[in-house]
Design an enzyme around this catalytic site. Structure first.
Site, PDB file in Angstrom:
ATOM      1  NE  ARG A 147      -3.616  -2.225   2.726  1.00  0.00           N
ATOM      2  CZ  ARG A 147      -3.358  -3.362   3.357  1.00  0.00           C
ATOM      3  NH1 ARG A 147      -2.171  -3.532   3.933  1.00  0.00           N
ATOM      4  NH2 ARG A 147      -4.255  -4.328   3.422  1.00  0.00           N
ATOM      5  CE  LYS A 172      -8.115  -0.988   4.968  1.00  0.00           C
ATOM      6  NZ  LYS A 172      -8.716  -1.168   3.624  1.00  0.00           N
ATOM      7  CG  HIS A 239      -5.052   0.438  -3.462  1.00  0.00           C
ATOM      8  ND1 HIS A 239      -4.313   0.388  -2.299  1.00  0.00           N
ATOM      9  CD2 HIS A 239      -5.913  -0.620  -3.392  1.00  0.00           C
ATOM     10  CE1 HIS A 239      -4.718  -0.633  -1.560  1.00  0.00           C
ATOM     11  NE2 HIS A 239      -5.670  -1.251  -2.208  1.00  0.00           N
ATOM     12  NE  ARG A 242      -3.166  -3.991  -1.060  1.00  0.00           N
ATOM     13  CZ  ARG A 242      -2.665  -4.822  -0.161  1.00  0.00           C
ATOM     14  NH1 ARG A 242      -1.356  -4.961  -0.047  1.00  0.00           N
ATOM     15  NH2 ARG A 242      -3.463  -5.511   0.644  1.00  0.00           N
ATOM     16  CG  HIS A 265      -6.410  -9.241   1.617  1.00  0.00           C
ATOM     17  ND1 HIS A 265      -6.648  -9.723   0.335  1.00  0.00           N
ATOM     18  CD2 HIS A 265      -6.152  -7.908   1.476  1.00  0.00           C
ATOM     19  CE1 HIS A 265      -6.543  -8.734  -0.527  1.00  0.00           C
ATOM     20  NE2 HIS A 265      -6.247  -7.633   0.128  1.00  0.00           N
ATOM     21  CE1 TYR A 274      -6.283  -7.690  -6.652  1.00  0.00           C
ATOM     22  CE2 TYR A 274      -6.464  -8.882  -4.590  1.00  0.00           C
ATOM     23  CZ  TYR A 274      -6.259  -7.709  -5.276  1.00  0.00           C
ATOM     24  OH  TYR A 274      -6.029  -6.548  -4.588  1.00  0.00           O
TER      25      TYR A 274
END
Length: 299
Positions: A147, A172, A239, A242, A265, A274
């Site tokens: 990120r 995050k 982003h 990424r 994640h 994805y």
């Protein structure tokens, strides 16, 4: 600004208590800033428009406030849900009153697939960046799936050359992780390191204050300006690199669980996107119609 205030009539004690409760929960400064935006609007509405204290607000009035937010502020359903979540926090932790989800339900909202650069677009973008610092930072976003904030906060010790991985801290999701260190990105980073006085703390320090990391707003602006210069898709942002990292890895055969760990994640549900973003041709997936024998031409 998103909201205009009619005055300072509302009692600051609510906002001060709100900030304190967020601090006690250990939420980030970024979360505090976002939450306060809507709580200020909430206090302003009930104090200056309805002339009521938050303790005396009814569910009907809360629903009217949400309708007012969406009508006069032109907010998306997703943003309205954020406002509802923050009202819930305020009610529970500041007013110490119960919250009933059935009284103010979350809204349904449309979801959209993010923009993903092609490999050629990545090469064009990286190859034409004007400075070595920008090239090193964007290369890390694409090559390691970082990120923008994670790139800006990288330290010299996070680059582990012996194991070819990067230590990512203060993510995050507030948990450390390791991700890939690309050899090509390392070569660019090494060249940058020597040219920019061999930084031993923050790898990418702020221009005006070397003791602080580079601001995300600075890198974000540079990426957007370069996107405009190259006349690339208007949806391209930091982003996007990424997303491109994860999509291109999945197209190359990387499994979803590995992707989940590399991206940091919390849930596999965040990684499944994805599957939709990856090219079917790159994974040699063809329609069964194209595999039928014989033709279908009209005689």
């Amino acid at each position: 600004m998103l909201f205009h205030f009619k005055g300072d009539f509302f009692d600051d004690k609510y906002l001060d208590s709100f900030r304190e409760m967020i601090s006690l929960r250990g939420l980030t400064d970024h979360t505090l800033k976002n939450y306060c935006t809507y709580i200020r609007a909430y206090l302003d509405y009930f104090t200056n428009i309805l002339h009521k204290s938050p303790e005396d607000v009814s569910w009907d009035e809360l629903r009217d406030y949400i309708r007012w937010l969406q009508k006069f502020r032109d907010l998306s359903d997703r943003t309205v849900n954020c406002a509802i979540s923050q009202l819930r926090f305020f009610t529970l932790y500041v007013l110490h009153k119960p919250w009933d989800d059935t009284q103010l339900p979350m809204r349904k909202f449309d979801t959209y697939l993010p923009y993903v650069l092609t490999r050629n677009e990545v090469q064009l973008f990286l190859g034409s960046l004007p400075t070595l610092k920008q090239k090193a930072m964007v290369s890390l976003m694409y090559s390691s799936g970082l990120r923008i904030g994670e790139v800006c906060r990288l330290k010299y010790g996070d680059i582990q050359r012996s194991s070819m991985r990067i230590h990512v801290s203060k993510t995050k999701n507030r948990s450390d992780r390791y991700t890939l260190l690309s050899q090509r990105a390392l070569d660019i980073l090494t060249e940058y390191w020597y040219e920019y006085d061999r930084p031993m703390d923050w790898l990418f320090s702020a221009k005006q204050d070397p003791l602080r990391p580079c601001k995300t707003a600075v890198l974000n602006r540079q990426v957007l300006e370069h996107r405009i210069k190259l006349n690339l898709n208007s949806k391209l942002n930091c982003h996007s690199f990424r997303h491109a990292f994860a999509t291109h890895l999945y197209e190359s055969g990387t499994d979803l669980l590995t992707l989940k760990e590399l991206l940091g994640h919390k849930s596999i549900n965040s990684t499944v996107i994805y599957v939709h973003l990856a090219s079917y041709a790159s994974r040699k997936i063809y329609s069964p119609f194209d595999q039928l024998n014989g033709g279908f031409t009209n005689d």
